[in-house]
Scaffold this motif. Sequence first.
Motif, PDB file in Angstrom:
ATOM      1  N   LEU A 268       0.816  -1.212   0.000  1.00 14.74           N
ATOM      2  CA  LEU A 268       0.000   0.000   0.000  1.00 14.74           C
ATOM      3  C   LEU A 268       0.848   1.261   0.000  1.00 14.74           C
ATOM      4  N   SER A 269       1.978   1.211   0.697  1.00 12.68           N
ATOM      5  CA  SER A 269       2.822   2.408   0.807  1.00 12.68           C
ATOM      6  C   SER A 269       3.371   2.849  -0.550  1.00 12.68           C
ATOM      7  N   GLY A 270       3.348   1.953  -1.540  1.00 11.05           N
ATOM      8  CA  GLY A 270       3.848   2.306  -2.867  1.00 11.05           C
ATOM      9  C   GLY A 270       2.751   2.606  -3.864  1.00 11.05           C
ATOM     10  N   CYS A 271       1.492   2.607  -3.413  1.00 12.37           N
ATOM     11  CA  CYS A 271       0.357   2.836  -4.313  1.00 12.37           C
ATOM     12  C   CYS A 271      -0.123   4.287  -4.240  1.00 12.37           C
ATOM     13  N   ASN A 272      -0.634   4.789  -5.347  1.00 12.09           N
ATOM     14  CA  ASN A 272      -1.150   6.147  -5.422  1.00 12.09           C
ATOM     15  C   ASN A 272      -2.675   6.128  -5.395  1.00 12.09           C
ATOM     16  N   PHE A 273      -3.254   7.217  -4.887  1.00 19.19           N
ATOM     17  CA  PHE A 273      -4.710   7.346  -4.878  1.00 19.19           C
ATOM     18  C   PHE A 273      -5.090   8.778  -5.218  1.00 19.19           C
ATOM     19  N   ASP A 274      -5.898   8.929  -6.260  1.00 17.29           N
ATOM     20  CA  ASP A 274      -6.423  10.226  -6.660  1.00 17.29           C
ATOM     21  C   ASP A 274      -7.944  10.181  -6.556  1.00 17.29           C
ATOM     22  N   GLU A 275      -8.559  11.333  -6.394  1.00 19.30           N
ATOM     23  CA  GLU A 275     -10.011  11.375  -6.202  1.00 19.30           C
ATOM     24  C   GLU A 275     -10.776  10.782  -7.379  1.00 19.30           C
ATOM     25  N   GLU A 276     -10.206  10.919  -8.606  1.00 15.11           N
ATOM     26  CA  GLU A 276     -10.902  10.359  -9.760  1.00 15.11           C
ATOM     27  C   GLU A 276     -10.902   8.829  -9.743  1.00 15.11           C
ATOM     28  N   ASN A 277     -10.063   8.246  -8.864  1.00 16.27           N
ATOM     29  CA  ASN A 277     -10.034   6.792  -8.733  1.00 16.27           C
ATOM     30  C   ASN A 277     -11.064   6.275  -7.736  1.00 16.27           C
ATOM     31  N   MET A 278     -11.913   7.178  -7.234  1.00 17.52           N
ATOM     32  CA  MET A 278     -13.023   6.762  -6.385  1.00 17.52           C
ATOM     33  C   MET A 278     -14.323   7.126  -7.073  1.00 17.52           C
ATOM     34  N   GLN A 279     -15.162   6.133  -7.274  1.00 16.87           N
ATOM     35  CA  GLN A 279     -16.428   6.368  -7.949  1.00 16.87           C
ATOM     36  C   GLN A 279     -17.591   5.867  -7.091  1.00 16.87           C
ATOM     37  N   ILE A 280     -18.758   6.414  -7.345  1.00 12.62           N
ATOM     38  CA  ILE A 280     -19.986   6.017  -6.660  1.00 12.62           C
ATOM     39  C   ILE A 280     -20.913   5.394  -7.694  1.00 12.62           C
TER      40      ILE A 280
END
Length: 341
Positions: free
Chosen positions: A294-306
């Motif tokens: 997990l420490s090497g993974c990126n997260f952007d808001e566009e990668n969260m969908q409803i």
Amino acid sequence: MKKLIKKYWKIMVVIVILGIFVLLFFLVRYKGKKNLEANIAAEQQDVFEEMASFQNTIDYHGTTYQYRKDIVNILCIGVDKEEAMWERDDDGGSVGQADAVFLVSLDFEHSNIRILAIPRDTMVSIVACDENGNEMGAFTGQLALQYAYADGQEKSCSLVIGQVADILKNEVPINGYVAMNLSCIGTVNDAVGGVTVEMDDDYTLYNAKFKKGATVHLQGEEAQEFVQGRDIMVSGSAYSRIGRQKRYLKAFISQAKKTLAQNPALAVNLMSQLSDYMLTDISTDEVLYLSTELSGCNFDEENMQILQGNIQMGEQYEEYYLDDEAVQQTIIDLFYEEQKK
């Protein structure tokens, strides 16, 4: 000379002990990786046997999409209760509802995190069970109720997983689950050092600090108030707070990555600390492996969908009806990629 030799041997002993701990860490991590890979293979085999017509692919509007490689999908269930997971409420009845349902997808090939939020009020065919988990019948109701209409243990989790799998047309394998009492949000929040968020609206109904435009470093119960708080008198409040949860998750993941890089065993320690308030089928070694990745993974808001749909008022409570076409597109966006020719 003897003192020098003695000192030398003390240093060597310390180095050997440290070496053993490092070796054990990587052995456990390796074991977790292998166990997880085996579980993923089994889950995918089961799912894609049920969808034989797709053969691990989806044909959609003239394009063939292939299921992404090297991803792990974990269903996260936030249970609205105060007691330990094995306890019922003060009236001896409800085991709590699934107030938050998120499918977290860790994409190791592209080193990123994708999150799918499934609204709690999504209408499904609820499988009703008695306290022992014996199935008694079915009725139409909100997804949140499925957890409540079972044993509050593995059966409840299994039924919620089944509902989410059906919602996702059995085209997305779920490799594991974590169900956690939402009262633990503060503990998890503080374990990573607290989370800083900016208030995009006025949320003083939940906490006087939550004024529009204020930047707040959430600690303790503040985190739960920000994530879970909603005005039930306002239409669509359960759906609209997902946007707030989205911003919290972005800040939380960023902070968690920093903390995990310094302390990879943090997630394992939290599992032990919160054992009475969570349920999971993910083993300790698998958690250790996932937390280091997990420490090497990126997260952007566009990668969260409803999951998109529309809200209607039922006889007593709001009901959320999914847009089938939008659900299919979301499945492709998050879990599939165009097949290479």
